[in-house]
Design a protein around this motif. Sequence first.
Motif, PDB file in Angstrom:
ATOM      1  N   LEU A   1       0.824  -1.209   0.000  1.00 50.76           N
ATOM      2  CA  LEU A   1       0.000   0.000   0.000  1.00 50.76           C
ATOM      3  C   LEU A   1       0.859   1.260   0.000  1.00 50.76           C
ATOM      4  O   LEU A   1       0.582   2.212  -0.733  1.00 50.76           O
ATOM      5  N   THR A   2       1.922   1.257   0.770  1.00 52.17           N
ATOM      6  CA  THR A   2       2.813   2.418   0.827  1.00 52.17           C
ATOM      7  C   THR A   2       3.481   2.659  -0.521  1.00 52.17           C
ATOM      8  O   THR A   2       3.521   3.794  -1.014  1.00 52.17           O
ATOM      9  N   VAL A   3       3.994   1.603  -1.135  1.00 51.65           N
ATOM     10  CA  VAL A   3       4.644   1.747  -2.443  1.00 51.65           C
ATOM     11  C   VAL A   3       3.609   2.165  -3.483  1.00 51.65           C
ATOM     12  O   VAL A   3       3.866   3.037  -4.327  1.00 51.65           O
ATOM     13  N   TRP A   4       2.410   1.578  -3.439  1.00 53.88           N
ATOM     14  CA  TRP A   4       1.329   1.940  -4.367  1.00 53.88           C
ATOM     15  C   TRP A   4       1.029   3.427  -4.266  1.00 53.88           C
ATOM     16  O   TRP A   4       0.907   4.119  -5.274  1.00 53.88           O
ATOM     17  N   ARG A   5       0.897   3.938  -3.046  1.00 58.36           N
ATOM     18  CA  ARG A   5       0.582   5.367  -2.847  1.00 58.36           C
ATOM     19  C   ARG A   5       1.677   6.267  -3.393  1.00 58.36           C
ATOM     20  O   ARG A   5       1.388   7.320  -3.959  1.00 58.36           O
ATOM     21  N   GLU A   6       2.924   5.872  -3.221  1.00 58.25           N
ATOM     22  CA  GLU A   6       4.030   6.672  -3.767  1.00 58.25           C
ATOM     23  C   GLU A   6       4.005   6.660  -5.295  1.00 58.25           C
ATOM     24  O   GLU A   6       4.229   7.692  -5.929  1.00 58.25           O
ATOM     25  N   LEU A   7       3.732   5.507  -5.871  1.00 55.68           N
ATOM     26  CA  LEU A   7       3.614   5.432  -7.333  1.00 55.68           C
ATOM     27  C   LEU A   7       2.475   6.315  -7.817  1.00 55.68           C
ATOM     28  O   LEU A   7       2.591   7.000  -8.838  1.00 55.68           O
ATOM     29  N   LEU A   8       1.380   6.303  -7.098  1.00 56.70           N
ATOM     30  CA  LEU A   8       0.220   7.120  -7.447  1.00 56.70           C
ATOM     31  C   LEU A   8       0.568   8.609  -7.414  1.00 56.70           C
ATOM     32  O   LEU A   8       0.204   9.359  -8.322  1.00 56.70           O
ATOM     33  N   LYS A   9       1.314   9.031  -6.397  1.00 56.86           N
ATOM     34  CA  LYS A   9       1.736  10.437  -6.292  1.00 56.86           C
ATOM     35  C   LYS A   9       2.620  10.840  -7.462  1.00 56.86           C
ATOM     36  O   LYS A   9       2.490  11.928  -8.002  1.00 56.86           O
ATOM     37  N   GLU A  10       3.542   9.953  -7.822  1.00 57.27           N
ATOM     38  CA  GLU A  10       4.514  10.265  -8.869  1.00 57.27           C
ATOM     39  C   GLU A  10       3.940  10.159 -10.282  1.00 57.27           C
ATOM     40  O   GLU A  10       4.506  10.720 -11.214  1.00 57.27           O
ATOM     41  N   ASN A  11       2.841   9.423 -10.449  1.00 57.65           N
ATOM     42  CA  ASN A  11       2.299   9.145 -11.780  1.00 57.65           C
ATOM     43  C   ASN A  11       0.795   9.383 -11.836  1.00 57.65           C
ATOM     44  O   ASN A  11       0.029   8.507 -12.254  1.00 57.65           O
ATOM     45  N   LYS A  12       0.349  10.559 -11.417  1.00 54.72           N
ATOM     46  CA  LYS A  12      -1.083  10.855 -11.326  1.00 54.72           C
ATOM     47  C   LYS A  12      -1.810  10.648 -12.648  1.00 54.72           C
ATOM     48  O   LYS A  12      -2.878  10.040 -12.681  1.00 54.72           O
ATOM     49  N   ASP A  13      -1.251  11.151 -13.720  1.00 49.93           N
ATOM     50  CA  ASP A  13      -1.909  11.039 -15.028  1.00 49.93           C
ATOM     51  C   ASP A  13      -2.063   9.579 -15.458  1.00 49.93           C
ATOM     52  O   ASP A  13      -3.113   9.179 -15.946  1.00 49.93           O
ATOM     53  N   PHE A  14      -1.012   8.805 -15.274  1.00 52.03           N
ATOM     54  CA  PHE A  14      -1.078   7.400 -15.638  1.00 52.03           C
ATOM     55  C   PHE A  14      -2.182   6.700 -14.865  1.00 52.03           C
ATOM     56  O   PHE A  14      -3.005   5.986 -15.444  1.00 52.03           O
TER      57      PHE A  14
ATOM     58  N   THR B   1      -5.777   7.571 -15.899  1.00 50.78           N
ATOM     59  CA  THR B   1      -6.136   6.846 -17.122  1.00 50.78           C
ATOM     60  C   THR B   1      -6.323   5.363 -16.835  1.00 50.78           C
ATOM     61  O   THR B   1      -7.266   4.738 -17.327  1.00 50.78           O
ATOM     62  N   TYR B   2      -5.454   4.797 -16.034  1.00 49.98           N
ATOM     63  CA  TYR B   2      -5.517   3.378 -15.694  1.00 49.98           C
ATOM     64  C   TYR B   2      -6.826   3.054 -14.986  1.00 49.98           C
ATOM     65  O   TYR B   2      -7.528   2.113 -15.348  1.00 49.98           O
ATOM     66  N   PHE B   3      -7.169   3.829 -13.949  1.00 51.99           N
ATOM     67  CA  PHE B   3      -8.402   3.567 -13.203  1.00 51.99           C
ATOM     68  C   PHE B   3      -9.629   3.716 -14.098  1.00 51.99           C
ATOM     69  O   PHE B   3     -10.583   2.953 -13.991  1.00 51.99           O
ATOM     70  N   HIS B   4      -9.580   4.668 -14.997  1.00 53.80           N
ATOM     71  CA  HIS B   4     -10.691   4.855 -15.933  1.00 53.80           C
ATOM     72  C   HIS B   4     -10.816   3.647 -16.862  1.00 53.80           C
ATOM     73  O   HIS B   4     -11.915   3.165 -17.118  1.00 53.80           O
TER      74      HIS B   4
END
Length: 99
Positions: free
Chosen positions: A59-72, A75-78
């Motif tokens: 979860l911690t790594v996921w959140r950091e990836l999310l912060k660094e790659n908001k646009d990706f 689009t991914y969640f959509h």
Amino acid sequence: MYEKTEMYQHSFPCLHCHPHSYIRMVQNLIERCLLLRMDQDQCIKALAEYARIRPVVTLTVWRELLKENKDFFQTYFHSISRRPFTSRYKASRFGRRNR
């Protein structure tokens, strides 16, 4: 004898011994989950079950990836939210009603 078992105990980096390598490994595993179109919960469960990664670490790594790659991720969640709904429970329930 103790040194040999210690050496073979970890087949991948240890969080405490090599934190940067461990985090990078978790990031790579998350990226594999993304290729399989998993959502956050599915990824956390898969890594906990198959790679024995603690959910809090994923979860911690996921959140950091999310912060660094908001646009990706936006689009991914959509894209994964638009996939067809295929649930055995719903399909069987509707199937019984039509009989």
